[in-house]
Design an enzyme around this catalytic site. Structure first.
Site, PDB file in Angstrom:
ATOM      1  N   GLU A  17      -3.807   7.261   2.722  1.00  0.00           N
ATOM      2  CA  GLU A  17      -4.200   6.671   3.984  1.00  0.00           C
ATOM      3  C   GLU A  17      -2.985   6.334   4.840  1.00  0.00           C
ATOM      4  OE1 GLU A  17      -6.671   2.623   5.106  1.00  0.00           O
ATOM      5  OE2 GLU A  17      -6.195   3.046   3.026  1.00  0.00           O
ATOM      6  N   ASP A  76     -11.482   6.862   0.101  1.00  0.00           N
ATOM      7  CA  ASP A  76     -12.364   5.854  -0.505  1.00  0.00           C
ATOM      8  C   ASP A  76     -13.306   6.472  -1.525  1.00  0.00           C
ATOM      9  OD1 ASP A  76     -11.667   3.559   1.162  1.00  0.00           O
ATOM     10  OD2 ASP A  76     -12.733   4.578   2.785  1.00  0.00           O
ATOM     11  N   ILE A  92      -4.755   0.550  -2.485  1.00  0.00           N
ATOM     12  CA  ILE A  92      -5.492  -0.697  -2.768  1.00  0.00           C
ATOM     13  C   ILE A  92      -6.709  -0.697  -1.856  1.00  0.00           C
ATOM     14  CG2 ILE A  92      -5.447  -3.212  -2.896  1.00  0.00           C
ATOM     15  CD1 ILE A  92      -2.395  -3.092  -3.028  1.00  0.00           C
ATOM     16  N   ASP A  93      -7.854  -0.295  -2.397  1.00  0.00           N
ATOM     17  CA  ASP A  93      -9.095  -0.312  -1.620  1.00  0.00           C
ATOM     18  C   ASP A  93      -9.549  -1.766  -1.501  1.00  0.00           C
ATOM     19  OD1 ASP A  93     -11.279   0.986  -0.299  1.00  0.00           O
ATOM     20  OD2 ASP A  93     -12.526   0.526  -2.032  1.00  0.00           O
ATOM     21  N   THR A 106      -8.507  -4.074   1.050  1.00  0.00           N
ATOM     22  CA  THR A 106      -7.256  -4.816   1.261  1.00  0.00           C
ATOM     23  C   THR A 106      -7.495  -6.284   1.595  1.00  0.00           C
ATOM     24  OG1 THR A 106      -6.368  -2.760   2.170  1.00  0.00           O
ATOM     25  CG2 THR A 106      -5.042  -4.710   2.468  1.00  0.00           C
ATOM     26  N   ASP A 132       0.829  -1.212   0.000  1.00  0.00           N
ATOM     27  CA  ASP A 132       0.000   0.000   0.000  1.00  0.00           C
ATOM     28  C   ASP A 132       0.861   1.259   0.000  1.00  0.00           C
ATOM     29  OD1 ASP A 132      -2.626  -0.737  -0.169  1.00  0.00           O
ATOM     30  OD2 ASP A 132      -3.048  -0.652   1.968  1.00  0.00           O
ATOM     31  N   ASP A 192      -6.307   6.087  -2.636  1.00  0.00           N
ATOM     32  CA  ASP A 192      -6.438   4.824  -1.910  1.00  0.00           C
ATOM     33  C   ASP A 192      -5.673   3.789  -2.730  1.00  0.00           C
ATOM     34  OD1 ASP A 192      -7.033   2.604  -0.458  1.00  0.00           O
ATOM     35  OD2 ASP A 192      -9.154   3.056  -0.223  1.00  0.00           O
TER      36      ASP A 192
END
Length: 379
Positions: A80, A300, A156-157, A159, A55, A154
């Site tokens: 994030e 997000d 990798i939304d 996860t 991430d 984001d």
């Protein structure tokens, strides 16, 4: 001015998607990704999980590549994750993109040691040049001054689906209830002054498998909603259906499910990932996504929100919208904004979409959903 910004956002989303695929495809990386570290092992490798490194690395690549091309954005690209890691010696390492693949590999190895192959694979992907070959995208010219914008990423939304996601989930009316396909890369740009989302890119790294090579192939979607300019790679939505399909989180409570049942009949659907549920709305697979909790964040929703606006929809805060309608206010509802942290809270919670949300394409579906939810006890 900024004509190439949309193309740059898509380009970095493609590089990010490539890294996400690489981490699942290459055995040395995949073993790190899925390893459940327990007991003494948990601290032996490094204090955070490899998934956090994936991430962070994607986030830093996007920051680096965009900041290099658009210096006006430096310091205004947010995500994030913190980029600081503690390695096995207890040293703090700031993960970043270095001048050469060798330097980046050495930095990653200082976090990952002794995983030299893993560090080198990642560094090569970080420094790869991305060629888009998308004539429609190349033809888009925009006059958006980059110095007016800021970015939410984001990397990798969804996860959990990325790590353990099944690859063979059968969709229900096009909507996958769970699985790897709900892991997305989300990059959204918003106006620094108003907080309004203006550019969005959603990349699906795991859209489908190539029938010959069995390798994952991705696809991306983009949208622009800036002033009078409304453009998107997606087709304009068809006319609204009489009975809306609403997508929810599996964790959604009985109050929302009960209130929407009479409106939707058998057309309530469930899926993982906030980004994926908004994508389902964008693709016309669902008419609205309702979430009653403050469990999503600016990173997000910013990218999907921009594309929804490009197509005539939007995202409102559920609590505020319900309050307005219950008070008899029939005017336009305020949309989520991305430049105002919540007061009195610290950390990530400052950027939570408090009070839930409704993402929609057709205003009449938004009104129907709000009318149904207005009768729900406890909302």
């Amino acid at each position: 001015m900024g004509g190439g910004l949309l193309q740059a956002l898509v380009g970095v989303s493609e590089k990010a998607a490539g890294i996400a695929r690489l981490c699942r495809r290459e055995e040395p990386l995949f073993q790190l990704l899925v390893a459940e570290k327990t007991g003494p092992d948990k601290n032996r490798r490094f204090l955070q999980d490899f998934k956090t490194l994936a991430d962070v690395l994607i986030q830093e690549v996007i920051k680096h590549d965009l900041g290099k091309e658009f210096p006006e954005l430096q310091g205004h690209i947010h995500g994030e994750e913190s980029n600081e890691f503690r390695n096995t010696h207890g040293d703090t390492v700031a993960v970043r993109v270095c001048a050469t693949p060798g330097d980046t590999a050495a930095l990653l190895l200082s976090v990952l040691e002794p995983e030299k192959v893993a560090a080198e694979l990642l560094a090569a992907a970080v420094h790869q040049e991305v060629e888009l070959g998308d004539p429609e995208l190349a033809g888009v010219t925009l006059s958006i001054p980059p110095q007016d914008l800021a970015i939410w990423i984001d990397p990798i939304d969804s996860t959990n689906e990325y790590i353990g996601g099944r690859e063979d989930v059968v969709p229900i009316d096009g909507i996958a209830p769970t699985g790897l396909c709900s892991a997305l890369v989300l990059i959204g740009a918003y106006d620094r002054h108003t907080g309004c989302p203006v550019l969005g890119v959603i990349n699906e790294p795991f859209f489908r498998r190539d029938p010959l090579t069995h390798r994952w192939q991705g696809r991306y979607h983009w949208g622009v909603a800036y002033g009078d300019t409304k453009l998107s790679s997606l087709s304009p939505p068809p006319p609204p259906r009489p009975v809306p399909c609403v997508v929810l989180s599996r964790a959604e409570g009985s109050a929302v499910r009960g209130a929407l049942g009479p409106l939707c009949g058998d057309r309530l659907r469930f899926a993982a990932g906030a980004g994926y549920k908004m994508l389902c709305v964008l693709l016309g697979l669902a008419d609205a996504y309702v979430l009653s909790e403050g469990s999503t964040f600016a990173w997000d929703s910013c990218a999907p929100h921009a594309i929804l606006r490009a197509l005539g929809g939007g995202v409102v805060a559920l609590a505020g919208a319900l309050g307005a309608r219950r008070a008899g206010d029939s005017g336009d509802l305020p949309e989520l904004v991305y430049n105002r942290p919540a007061e009195g809270v610290v950390g990530a919670e400052r950027w939570a979409n408090r009070g839930g949300l409704v993402a929609y394409l057709h205003p009449q579906h938004l009104e129907a959903v709000l009318a149904a939810l207005a009768t729900a006890p406890g909302l």
